[in-house]
Enzyme design. Structure first.
Site, PDB file in Angstrom:
ATOM      1  N   HIS B 128       0.870  -1.185   0.000  1.00  0.00           N
ATOM      2  CA  HIS B 128       0.000   0.000   0.000  1.00  0.00           C
ATOM      3  C   HIS B 128       0.911   1.240   0.000  1.00  0.00           C
ATOM      4  O   HIS B 128       2.032   1.191   0.494  1.00  0.00           O
ATOM      5  CB  HIS B 128      -0.822  -0.057   1.290  1.00  0.00           C
ATOM      6  CG  HIS B 128      -1.923   0.941   1.407  1.00  0.00           C
ATOM      7  ND1 HIS B 128      -1.691   2.246   1.786  1.00  0.00           N
ATOM      8  CD2 HIS B 128      -3.265   0.828   1.225  1.00  0.00           C
ATOM      9  CE1 HIS B 128      -2.856   2.885   1.837  1.00  0.00           C
ATOM     10  NE2 HIS B 128      -3.824   2.056   1.496  1.00  0.00           N
ATOM     11  N   ASP B 205       3.041  -5.027   7.787  1.00  0.00           N
ATOM     12  CA  ASP B 205       1.816  -4.232   7.689  1.00  0.00           C
ATOM     13  C   ASP B 205       0.645  -5.198   7.855  1.00  0.00           C
ATOM     14  O   ASP B 205       0.355  -5.989   6.956  1.00  0.00           O
ATOM     15  CB  ASP B 205       1.790  -3.539   6.322  1.00  0.00           C
ATOM     16  CG  ASP B 205       0.451  -2.863   6.022  1.00  0.00           C
ATOM     17  OD1 ASP B 205      -0.493  -3.008   6.829  1.00  0.00           O
ATOM     18  OD2 ASP B 205       0.361  -2.213   4.975  1.00  0.00           O
ATOM     19  N   GLN B 208      -4.644  -5.428   6.922  1.00  0.00           N
ATOM     20  CA  GLN B 208      -5.692  -6.293   6.375  1.00  0.00           C
ATOM     21  C   GLN B 208      -5.777  -7.640   7.083  1.00  0.00           C
ATOM     22  O   GLN B 208      -6.621  -8.468   6.734  1.00  0.00           O
ATOM     23  CB  GLN B 208      -5.459  -6.528   4.869  1.00  0.00           C
ATOM     24  CG  GLN B 208      -5.516  -5.275   4.023  1.00  0.00           C
ATOM     25  CD  GLN B 208      -6.891  -4.625   4.018  1.00  0.00           C
ATOM     26  OE1 GLN B 208      -7.905  -5.262   4.305  1.00  0.00           O
ATOM     27  NE2 GLN B 208      -6.933  -3.335   3.703  1.00  0.00           N
ATOM     28  N   LYS B 231     -10.352  -1.001  10.918  1.00  0.00           N
ATOM     29  CA  LYS B 231     -10.571  -2.120   9.995  1.00  0.00           C
ATOM     30  C   LYS B 231     -10.919  -3.396  10.744  1.00  0.00           C
ATOM     31  O   LYS B 231     -11.181  -4.429  10.134  1.00  0.00           O
ATOM     32  CB  LYS B 231      -9.313  -2.360   9.153  1.00  0.00           C
ATOM     33  CG  LYS B 231      -9.052  -1.260   8.115  1.00  0.00           C
ATOM     34  CD  LYS B 231      -7.989  -1.699   7.134  1.00  0.00           C
ATOM     35  CE  LYS B 231      -7.245  -0.573   6.482  1.00  0.00           C
ATOM     36  NZ  LYS B 231      -8.004   0.165   5.479  1.00  0.00           N
TER      37      LYS B 231
END
Lengths: 155, 412
Positions: B128, B205, B208, B231
């Site tokens: 990202h 990261d 997600q 999220k």
């Protein structure tokens, strides 16, 4: 439904078979605009005639159907327009989409009035205005040359 | 054995999310934009209200009762995060605004101290923008060089054939656990082990992944891991940076202000201990408290079950999508996380998303903050449907019907 008004046949036709799409060998002015929110990008190629009217106008790039159709119809509309007339039309198009009060669009916009319904899709307004913004930048270059800009992402 | 496990009642769980009853353009909402942000269960909304109704105050410096309540709730949230991701201690948990700030913190505080001209930073092509740009800024400041692990193509896997060679001279390796565009689940444990063996510091990261599958930082073996609260059913504005204590201890502060100091003089100051050294100013106390409720909520369902549900929905969506002629799907065919990126033939992603919205289906279209990857795949943008545990197969059926109508509409 709203979207049927937005995606009229003329929009789909111009997005599938954009007119005046391609480089312009004799262009004196180029302006590249991109919308970092979505990845749409349009470059306009402009040649001014002796009396400072638009002699030839083409575009390259890629984007959604709204953006491509807006660019295509713009190139048809602007051919042979004087600098002053072009400025007025750019202003009228922009106004049709963004003025706080919705009003009857400038009749001189002709077929371009199909984009009035984009007002109801606020996320898509920049798709329609991107090519116009690029043309404005190209016309604004006093000594000729190239310019590049990005749409404000906060808008 | 499996029969003894209580069966998850997904319909009852779905009822915990009031917003899913919204009507959009006269239709029932189908919310498939979970990779951008998840919806919030009533437990989290109620917890936020309770905090503001009964506990609100500033943390740490107050002597009075409310400050005590706020401090206890805030620090309890930190302990809960440590448990949620398997950290050795709550001192390794820094509260941030989100994944982006966590990565920027490492790039600023760790990177500026530890990188010099000629050093290498290794990323992957599926990162990202938030795991690319902070490292570009660091590279510009220090003269370090950026390298990328390639993505194989539409099937969206990392090309690890020359990974060892790429690791040569690398000081920092940063990688996403799950790609927000491709749905790829990267083998972060193996990658971090190989990177550490080559002498690199590692960052994962987990934006997600943290709310979608069990994440254990000690099992992954990373030095840093970042994720966002919003999220994973928590509030916006709160995020987490995990850092191994020895790394955090050796780092200079990120921002200056209250809370991050132990003593301030007019000319110089001494820093507070970790993690407070990295938390200047009043933190997002309510956010942390809400995140605590979100983690409790997720773990009551079980993240292993959530991931199995995600994968089942993704597999079903890919099977249904492949029925549409000429549709191009991105990402691996197997072990796919709960999202699917695709391009409908002859229809731009924006037009797909606008029309889907008119039918009540919330998708995302664009470059998904992955512009370099999009250029590599040769598409200006894709449309993306991303799922969570409250989504259903019936919603996917509706989404496929809507895509069929969009396809027909644009083929007229």
């Amino acid at each position: 439904m709203d979207f049927e008004e937005l995606y009229q046949d003329i929009v789909l036709d111009h997005s599938r078979r954009p007119r005046n799409f391609g480089e312009l060998a004799e262009a004196q002015f180029h302006a590249h605009g991109d919308n970092p929110n979505c990845g749409d990008e349009v470059t306009v190629h402009l040649k001014l005639g002796a009396n400072d009217a638009i002699d030839a106008l083409t575009f390259t790039g890629n984007g959604c159907s709204i953006c491509m159709a807006s660019a295509s119809l713009m190139t048809l509309k602007m051919k042979h327009k004087s600098r002053a007339e072009s400025g007025e039309l750019i202003h009228a198009f922009h106004d049709m989409l963004t003025a706080e009060q919705e009003s009857e669009p400038d009749k001189r916009l002709g077929d371009l009035r199909v984009f009035q319904s984009v007002r109801r899709f606020p996320q898509r307004v920049k798709c329609a205005t991107l090519p116009w913004h690029a043309l404005e930048e190209a016309l604004g270059k006093p000594a000729g040359g190239e310019v590049s800009f990005s749409e404000d992402t906060a808008g | 054995m499996q029969d003894l496990q209580p069966k998850t009642d997904w319909a009852r769980i779905r009822a915990d999310f009031p917003i899913l009853n919204e009507r959009v353009h006269g239709r029932d909402l189908v919310y498939f934009d979970n990779a951008a942000t998840s919806q919030k269960p009533r437990a989290v909304i109620d917890r936020l209200a309770h905090y503001y109704l009964h506990e609100n105050s500033n943390v740490h410096r107050g002597i009075h009762e409310l400050s005590n309540r706020a401090t206890l709730a805030f620090e309890a949230a930190r302990k809960r995060v440590a448990q949620f991701i398997g950290a050795a201690s709550a001192n390794e948990i820094v509260f941030t605004r989100g994944t982006t700030e966590g990565i920027n913190l490492v790039a600023q505080a760790w990177g500026t101290k530890n990188l010099k001209a000629g050093d290498r930073i290794l990323l992957t092509e599926m990162e990202h923008h938030s795991n690319i740009v902070p490292w570009q800024l660091l590279a510009q400041r220090t003269g370090a060089e950026l390298r990328y692990v390639h993505v194989t193509g539409d099937d969206g896997l990392l090309d690890l054939s020359n990974f060892e060679a790429l690791l040569d001279g690398v000081k920092l390796f940063a990688v996403t656990h799950i790609s927000n565009t491709l749905g790829t689940v990267n083998p972060v444990r193996e990658l971090c082990a190989r990177a550490r063996a080559a002498g690199a510091t590692t960052l994962v990261d987990a934006a997600q992944s943290a709310g979608h599958l069990p994440v254990d930082v000690r099992s992954i073996g990373c030095d840093f891991l970042a994720f966002s609260g919003h999220k994973i059913c928590g509030p916006t504005g709160i995020g987490v940076l995990y850092g191994r204590a020895e790394k955090l201890d050796a780092m200079p502060p990120y921002q200056g202000g209250g809370e991050m100091i132990s003593r301030v003089d007019f000319q110089a100051s001494q820093w507070n201990t970790i993690p407070h050294k990295f938390e200047a100013g009043t933190p997002d106390i309510a956010g942390a408290v809400g995140l605590h409720a979100a983690m409790d909520y997720l773990d009551e369902i079980g993240r292993d079950k959530i991931f199995a549900h995600d994968q089942e929905l993704a597999a079903y969506a890919m099977q249904r999508l492949s029925e549409i002629d000429g549709l191009r799907i991105f990402g691996p065919r197997e072990n796919h996380a709960g999202l699917v990126s695709f391009v409908l033939p002859e229809v731009h992603a924006h037009d797909v998303v606008t029309l889907a919205d008119q039918h009540g289906v919330a998708l995302r279209g664009g470059h998904h903050c992955n512009q370099p990857l999009m250029r590599k795949l040769g598409v200006p943008s894709t449309a993306r449907a991303s799922f969570y545990f409250y989504n259903t197969r019936e919603e996917i059926d509706r989404f496929i019907d809507v895509l069929g109508e969009i396809h027909k509409f644009f083929s007229r």
